[in-house]
Write a protein that holds these residues in place. Structure first.
Motif, mmCIF file in Angstrom:
data_model
loop_
_atom_site.group_PDB
_atom_site.id
_atom_site.type_symbol
_atom_site.label_atom_id
_atom_site.label_comp_id
_atom_site.label_asym_id
_atom_site.label_seq_id
_atom_site.Cartn_x
_atom_site.Cartn_y
_atom_site.Cartn_z
ATOM 1 N N GLU A 237 0.841 -1.190 0.000
ATOM 2 C CA GLU A 237 0.000 0.000 0.000
ATOM 3 C C GLU A 237 0.877 1.240 0.000
ATOM 4 N N PHE A 238 0.389 2.246 -0.643
ATOM 5 C CA PHE A 238 1.069 3.539 -0.675
ATOM 6 C C PHE A 238 0.060 4.598 -0.276
ATOM 7 N N ASP A 239 0.561 5.695 0.309
ATOM 8 C CA ASP A 239 -0.336 6.754 0.761
ATOM 9 C C ASP A 239 -1.107 7.372 -0.397
ATOM 10 N N ASP A 240 -0.439 7.473 -1.546
ATOM 11 C CA ASP A 240 -1.096 8.080 -2.706
ATOM 12 C C ASP A 240 -0.357 7.675 -3.976
ATOM 13 N N ARG A 241 -0.829 8.184 -5.095
ATOM 14 C CA ARG A 241 -0.229 7.867 -6.400
ATOM 15 C C ARG A 241 1.235 8.302 -6.460
ATOM 16 N N ASP A 242 1.514 9.490 -5.932
ATOM 17 C CA ASP A 242 2.892 9.993 -5.939
ATOM 18 C C ASP A 242 3.823 9.097 -5.130
ATOM 19 N N GLY A 243 3.349 8.548 -4.016
ATOM 20 C CA GLY A 243 4.147 7.638 -3.206
ATOM 21 C C GLY A 243 4.498 6.376 -3.987
ATOM 22 N N TYR A 244 3.525 5.863 -4.740
ATOM 23 C CA TYR A 244 3.763 4.685 -5.568
ATOM 24 C C TYR A 244 4.778 4.995 -6.664
ATOM 25 N N LEU A 245 4.589 6.122 -7.338
ATOM 26 C CA LEU A 245 5.489 6.484 -8.439
ATOM 27 C C LEU A 245 6.916 6.717 -7.946
ATOM 28 N N THR A 246 7.055 7.291 -6.750
ATOM 29 C CA THR A 246 8.380 7.492 -6.163
ATOM 30 C C THR A 246 9.035 6.156 -5.847
ATOM 31 N N ALA A 247 8.281 5.252 -5.225
ATOM 32 C CA ALA A 247 8.812 3.922 -4.902
ATOM 33 C C ALA A 247 9.192 3.180 -6.174
ATOM 34 N N LEU A 248 8.362 3.306 -7.213
ATOM 35 C CA LEU A 248 8.631 2.648 -8.496
ATOM 36 C C LEU A 248 9.936 3.178 -9.101
ATOM 37 N N ALA A 249 10.107 4.506 -9.090
ATOM 38 C CA ALA A 249 11.326 5.111 -9.649
ATOM 39 C C ALA A 249 12.563 4.684 -8.852
ATOM 40 N N ASN A 250 12.441 4.633 -7.515
ATOM 41 C CA ASN A 250 13.572 4.224 -6.672
ATOM 42 C C ASN A 250 13.947 2.763 -6.911
ATOM 43 N N LEU A 251 12.927 1.890 -7.042
ATOM 44 C CA LEU A 251 13.188 0.479 -7.289
ATOM 45 C C LEU A 251 13.833 0.285 -8.658
ATOM 46 N N LYS A 252 13.347 1.023 -9.640
ATOM 47 C CA LYS A 252 13.913 0.934 -10.989
ATOM 48 C C LYS A 252 15.394 1.340 -10.961
ATOM 49 N N ALA A 253 15.706 2.413 -10.271
ATOM 50 C CA ALA A 253 17.094 2.875 -10.167
ATOM 51 C C ALA A 253 17.950 1.830 -9.432
ATOM 52 N N ASP A 254 17.391 1.217 -8.366
ATOM 53 C CA ASP A 254 18.107 0.200 -7.608
ATOM 54 C C ASP A 254 18.416 -1.010 -8.482
ATOM 55 N N TRP A 255 17.425 -1.476 -9.254
ATOM 56 C CA TRP A 255 17.636 -2.622 -10.133
ATOM 57 C C TRP A 255 18.674 -2.321 -11.208
ATOM 58 N N LYS A 256 18.611 -1.118 -11.767
ATOM 59 C CA LYS A 256 19.591 -0.755 -12.802
ATOM 60 C C LYS A 256 20.996 -0.672 -12.207
ATOM 61 N N GLU A 257 21.092 -0.177 -10.982
ATOM 62 C CA GLU A 257 22.382 -0.090 -10.304
ATOM 63 C C GLU A 257 22.975 -1.488 -10.086
ATOM 64 N N GLN A 258 22.114 -2.487 -9.924
ATOM 65 C CA GLN A 258 22.552 -3.870 -9.763
ATOM 66 C C GLN A 258 22.912 -4.509 -11.110
ATOM 67 N N GLY A 259 22.761 -3.752 -12.195
ATOM 68 C CA GLY A 259 23.111 -4.249 -13.518
ATOM 69 C C GLY A 259 21.999 -5.018 -14.208
ATOM 70 N N ARG A 260 20.796 -4.930 -13.698
ATOM 71 C CA ARG A 260 19.664 -5.645 -14.289
ATOM 72 C C ARG A 260 19.024 -4.827 -15.401
ATOM 73 N N THR A 261 18.448 -5.535 -16.355
ATOM 74 C CA THR A 261 17.644 -4.885 -17.385
ATOM 75 C C THR A 261 16.241 -4.702 -16.816
ATOM 76 N N VAL A 262 15.726 -3.497 -16.897
ATOM 77 C CA VAL A 262 14.398 -3.196 -16.357
ATOM 78 C C VAL A 262 13.461 -2.888 -17.513
ATOM 79 N N LYS A 263 12.319 -3.565 -17.513
ATOM 80 C CA LYS A 263 11.305 -3.342 -18.547
ATOM 81 C C LYS A 263 10.140 -2.577 -17.948
ATOM 82 N N ASP A 264 9.637 -1.610 -18.709
ATOM 83 C CA ASP A 264 8.450 -0.880 -18.281
ATOM 84 C C ASP A 264 7.208 -1.678 -18.651
#
Length: 188
Positions: free
Chosen positions: A116-143
């Motif tokens: 659960e997220f407080d709002d849409r912006d909270g979800y989008l922030t978490a999504l962007a942070n996770l995407k950056a974390d996965w890319k930092e680990q060298g993973r290919t991220v698909k939208d």
């Protein structure tokens, strides 16, 4: 006086490597070998590959769950909707053709965690942070295309587990999904 034309010399015939029939037979043999190889590979994939031990399957399940939990931890402080992962069934990991021997079964570990997220912006922030974390680990991220107005992302880890953060298809609420590969194993 009649003149006879000078005799013309016919050039000697060039030796042929193959006759047309031999060439056709050779091409057909090569195609047959290629087709048999393709069929064998297709059967192996339908069959499900190597049969593993029960212990190997348990390790596969454990690695799939851990990959999902690691993804959840990367989203903290998003609270879980349920205290544990929800095990999903797999409709694609079945033996429709009877390839599995007695004592062999197959399964595919799939787990989801509601978040659960407080709002849409909270979800989008978490999504962007996770995407950056996965890319930092060298993973290919698909939208993943937006559903209910919310986009998602997916990646595959080193163990072959597909990880996603996206809205659930039925509820439109955000979920983390960890999907392991289909595995054949000896059941005890």
């Amino acid at each position: 006086m009649q003149t006879t034309p000078a005799p013309t010399s016919t050039p000697p015939a060039k030796p042929r490597l193959f006759t047309r029939g031999q060439l056709t037979a050779t091409v057909m043999a090569v195609l047959l070998v290629a087709l048999l190889g393709f069929a064998a590979k297709a059967c192996e994939s339908v069959e499900g590959g190597q049969v593993r031990s029960t212990a190997e399957f348990r390790e596969h399940v454990k690695a799939t769950q851990q990959a999902g939990e690691d993804t959840y931890t990367a989203l903290a402080p998003a609270p879980l909707q349920e205290p544990y992962a929800h095990k999903e069934g797999s409709t694609s990991c079945v033996d429709d053709f009877g390839f599995d021997d007695t004592g062999v079964t197959r399964d595919q570990p799939i787990y989801t965690w509601g978040v659960e997220f407080d709002d849409r912006d909270g979800y989008l922030t978490a999504l962007a942070n996770l995407k950056a974390d996965w890319k930092e680990q060298g993973r290919t991220v698909k939208d993943i295309a937006p559903q209910a107005g919310l986009p998602g992302i997916s990646t595959t880890d080193a163990h072959g587990t597909e990880l996603t953060l996206a809205p659930d298809y039925y509820t439109n609420k955000p979920v983390i999904c960890a999907e392991g590969t289909c595995m054949r194993y000896h059941y005890a």
